[in-house]
Design an enzyme around this catalytic site. Structure first.
Site, PDB file in Angstrom:
ATOM      1  N   GLN A   1       0.840  -1.203   0.000  1.00  0.00           N
ATOM      2  CA  GLN A   1       0.000   0.000   0.000  1.00  0.00           C
ATOM      3  C   GLN A   1       0.875   1.253   0.000  1.00  0.00           C
ATOM      4  OE1 GLN A   1      -2.449   1.435   3.362  1.00  0.00           O
ATOM      5  NE2 GLN A   1      -4.199   1.375   1.978  1.00  0.00           N
TER       6      GLN A   1
ATOM      7  N   TYR B   1      -6.026  10.839   3.759  1.00  0.00           N
ATOM      8  CA  TYR B   1      -4.642  11.141   3.380  1.00  0.00           C
ATOM      9  C   TYR B   1      -4.600  11.915   2.052  1.00  0.00           C
ATOM     10  CZ  TYR B   1      -3.787   8.175   7.353  1.00  0.00           C
ATOM     11  OH  TYR B   1      -3.787   7.667   8.638  1.00  0.00           O
TER      12      TYR B   1
ATOM     13  N   ARG C   1      -7.408   2.236  -3.199  1.00  0.00           N
ATOM     14  CA  ARG C   1      -8.310   2.203  -2.042  1.00  0.00           C
ATOM     15  C   ARG C   1      -8.996   3.563  -1.886  1.00  0.00           C
ATOM     16  NH1 ARG C   1      -7.981   0.473   4.400  1.00  0.00           N
ATOM     17  NH2 ARG C   1      -9.495  -1.166   4.031  1.00  0.00           N
TER      18      ARG C   1
ATOM     19  N   GLY D   1      -9.560  -6.674   8.793  1.00  0.00           N
ATOM     20  CA  GLY D   1      -8.482  -5.948   9.451  1.00  0.00           C
ATOM     21  C   GLY D   1      -8.274  -6.473  10.852  1.00  0.00           C
ATOM     22  N   ARG D   2      -9.010  -5.894  11.801  1.00  0.00           N
ATOM     23  CA  ARG D   2      -8.805  -6.251  13.211  1.00  0.00           C
ATOM     24  C   ARG D   2      -8.863  -7.744  13.489  1.00  0.00           C
ATOM     25  NH1 ARG D   2     -12.729  -1.394  14.729  1.00  0.00           N
ATOM     26  NH2 ARG D   2     -13.415  -2.027  12.649  1.00  0.00           N
TER      27      ARG D   2
HETATM   28  C1  LIG Z   1      -4.309  -1.135  13.679  1.00  0.00           C
HETATM   29  C2  LIG Z   1      -4.926  -0.656  12.397  1.00  0.00           C
HETATM   30  C3  LIG Z   1      -4.139  -0.039  11.454  1.00  0.00           C
HETATM   31  C4  LIG Z   1      -4.680   0.367  10.221  1.00  0.00           C
HETATM   32  N1  LIG Z   1      -3.852   0.897   9.274  1.00  0.00           N
HETATM   33  C5  LIG Z   1      -4.320   1.118   8.021  1.00  0.00           C
HETATM   34  C6  LIG Z   1      -3.429   1.436   6.964  1.00  0.00           C
HETATM   35  O1  LIG Z   1      -2.198   1.484   7.130  1.00  0.00           O
HETATM   36  N2  LIG Z   1      -3.977   1.679   5.741  1.00  0.00           N
HETATM   37  C7  LIG Z   1      -5.323   1.617   5.508  1.00  0.00           C
HETATM   38  O2  LIG Z   1      -5.764   1.855   4.383  1.00  0.00           O
HETATM   39  N3  LIG Z   1      -6.182   1.265   6.500  1.00  0.00           N
HETATM   40  C8  LIG Z   1      -5.710   0.995   7.727  1.00  0.00           C
HETATM   41  N4  LIG Z   1      -6.570   0.550   8.701  1.00  0.00           N
HETATM   42  C9  LIG Z   1      -7.975   0.269   8.359  1.00  0.00           C
HETATM   43  C10 LIG Z   1      -8.155  -1.220   7.965  1.00  0.00           C
HETATM   44  O3  LIG Z   1      -7.514  -1.489   6.727  1.00  0.00           O
HETATM   45  C11 LIG Z   1      -9.638  -1.611   7.835  1.00  0.00           C
HETATM   46  O4  LIG Z   1     -10.229  -0.892   6.796  1.00  0.00           O
HETATM   47  C12 LIG Z   1     -10.401  -1.352   9.129  1.00  0.00           C
HETATM   48  O5  LIG Z   1      -9.705  -1.884  10.235  1.00  0.00           O
HETATM   49  C13 LIG Z   1     -11.803  -1.926   9.064  1.00  0.00           C
HETATM   50  O6  LIG Z   1     -11.770  -3.320   8.915  1.00  0.00           O
HETATM   51  P1  LIG Z   1     -12.056  -4.310  10.191  1.00  0.00           P
HETATM   52  O7  LIG Z   1     -13.367  -3.874  10.751  1.00  0.00           O
HETATM   53  O8  LIG Z   1     -12.063  -5.671   9.599  1.00  0.00           O
HETATM   54  O9  LIG Z   1     -10.946  -4.074  11.159  1.00  0.00           O
HETATM   55  C14 LIG Z   1      -6.057   0.182   9.957  1.00  0.00           C
HETATM   56  C15 LIG Z   1      -6.850  -0.425  10.923  1.00  0.00           C
HETATM   57  C16 LIG Z   1      -6.305  -0.856  12.106  1.00  0.00           C
HETATM   58  C17 LIG Z   1      -7.175  -1.564  13.097  1.00  0.00           C
END
Ligand SMILES: Cc1cc2nc3c(=O)[nH]c(=O)nc-3n(C[C@H](O)[C@H](O)[C@H](O)COP(=O)(O)O)c2cc1C
Length: 363
Positions: A99, A185, A232, A321-322
């Site tokens: 990314q 961003y 994205r 993600g999480r």
């Molecule tokens: C610890 C953490 C770091 C994240 N860092 C990024 C990132 O670097 N780039 C990005 O596009 N989204 C980032 N996100 C968002 C995740 O890609 C994702 O869209 C978001 O957590 C929702 O998905 P989930 O409900 O399955 O966690 C981050 C989320 C978390 C929890």
């Protein structure tokens, strides 16, 4: 069986299933230089039963940084570090995209040699902070400052930095790159009326606000091939002072332009923590009509929600993600309906293997 576990095709890539590991910043690079390291290779390898891994957001240049310890992909050391990571992921069958990230105004002078960060317009994001740590890893959240509006020369430089970083990412063994156009961003700042007050051909109309995104996509596609490019976008998210009344139609229009360029995928960032608005069915239908290549969705997905959206055909791959933080074997747990572990919020950013590579597999 759930469609989630069926193989899929992403342009020329064969994916072992439709589960994607969402990009997640974990701030664990080696210093100095923000270099990917063997601990990161272990972390990604543990999760590489996914069909596709999207790396944590990764700087394209020194100035594109906004948080401590996040990786870059533009020096020889970055490339060497990432090679170990991509090889580790590939050994277990996952494809991996990098990314590419420029934070724009979501930064601080401490990452900018004391200068102001750059953005489309000189508008400070309210209630927006970045994490800044000292060399011992002790960090604080710090308010963003007023950025400097980018000149044409700044825009041209950043576009070519994206293309250069994309080439370095391919050299590092990534299968492609994801251009980070969401979550408040730099690219997102251009797309939205609240953060883009420009009066030149990068501001005002939808076509103008998406111009920077499309210039980046074109430059990156020229550098590595459109079939290795994902984008994205975050149509419904409003955090980081990004509440724009025109973002949804802007993104729908952009999706037609992205389809015309035949990129590999469009990735919707649908939730950020608790900011997880319900997405209207009408949006999904319209997007599917305009964008016929692969759509990835992310944001609070469960097995049931994933099955539903795949069945309806609104998405082709589903990112988690999480759930991937605390469940390295998420694919197997979902497949066998095993319980998921909860993540420890205190160890998300920075630190060592605790809360990073020490989450156990089931049983
Ligand atoms: C610890 C953490 C770091 C994240 N860092 C990024 C990132 O670097 N780039 C990005 O596009 N989204 C980032 N996100 C968002 C995740 O890609 C994702 O869209 C978001 O957590 C929702 O998905 P989930 O409900 O399955 O966690 C981050 C989320 C978390 C929890």
């Amino acid at each position: 069986m759930s469609k989630l576990f069926e193989p899929a095709q992403l342009k020329q890539l064969d994916l072992q299933n439709r589960v994607v590991m969402a990009p997640m910043t974990r701030a664990r690079t080696s210093q100095p230089g923000n270099i990917p390291n063997p601990m990161m290779a272990t972390y990604y390898q543990q999760r590489a039963t996914a069909g596709l891994i999207i790396s944590e957001a990764t700087q394209i240049s020194d100035e594109s940084q906004g948080y401590s310890f996040t990786p870059g992909v533009y020096t020889d050391e970055h490339v060497a570090g990432w090679k170990t990571v991509t090889q580790a992921a590939k050994q277990r069958g996952a494809a991996m995209f990098c990314q590419l990230w420029h934070v724009g105004r979501v930064s601080h002078p401490s990452f900018q040699n004391g200068e102001q960060p750059i953005a489309p317009s000189a508008l400070k994001p309210v209630e927006t902070q970045v994490w800044i740590a000292d060399e011992n890893g002790n960090g604080n959240m710090v308010d963003c400052v007023e950025p400097r509006a980018m000149s044409q020369a700044d825009i041209d430089r950043v576009v070519s930095d994206f293309a250069y970083a994309a080439k370095r990412a391919i050299e590092a063994g990534f299968d492609g790159v994801e251009i980070h156009g969401g979550n408040g961003y730099l690219i997102d700042q251009f797309l939205r009326t609240n953060s883009n007050h420009r009066t030149d051909h990068y501001g005002g109309t939808r076509q103008n606000r998406m111009r920077f995104l499309l210039e980046v996509v074109d430059a990156v596609s020229d550098a590595i091939g459109a079939d290795k490019v994902g984008v994205r976008l975050a149509p419904f998210i409003t955090f980081k002072d990004m509440n724009c009344p025109d973002i949804v139609p802007t993104i729908l229009q952009a999706s037609k332009e992205l389809q015309a360029r035949d990129i590999a995928y469009l990735h919707l960032s649908e939730a950020d923590w608790d900011d997880a608005p319900v997405i209207p069915e009408s949006f999904r239908l319209e997007l599917r009509e305009y964008f016929t290549n692969t759509i990835i969705v992310a944001g609070s997905y469960t097995q049931d929600r994933a099955d539903e959206i795949l069945e309806k055909g609104y998405a082709d791959l589903v990112a988690f993600g999480r759930p991937f933080v605390a469940n390295p074997d998420l694919v197997s747990r979902l497949k066998h309906q095993q319980p998921l572990q909860q993540l420890d919020g205190a160890t998300l950013f920075g630190g060592d293997e605790r809360g990073y590579t020490d989450y156990p597999e089931y049983g």
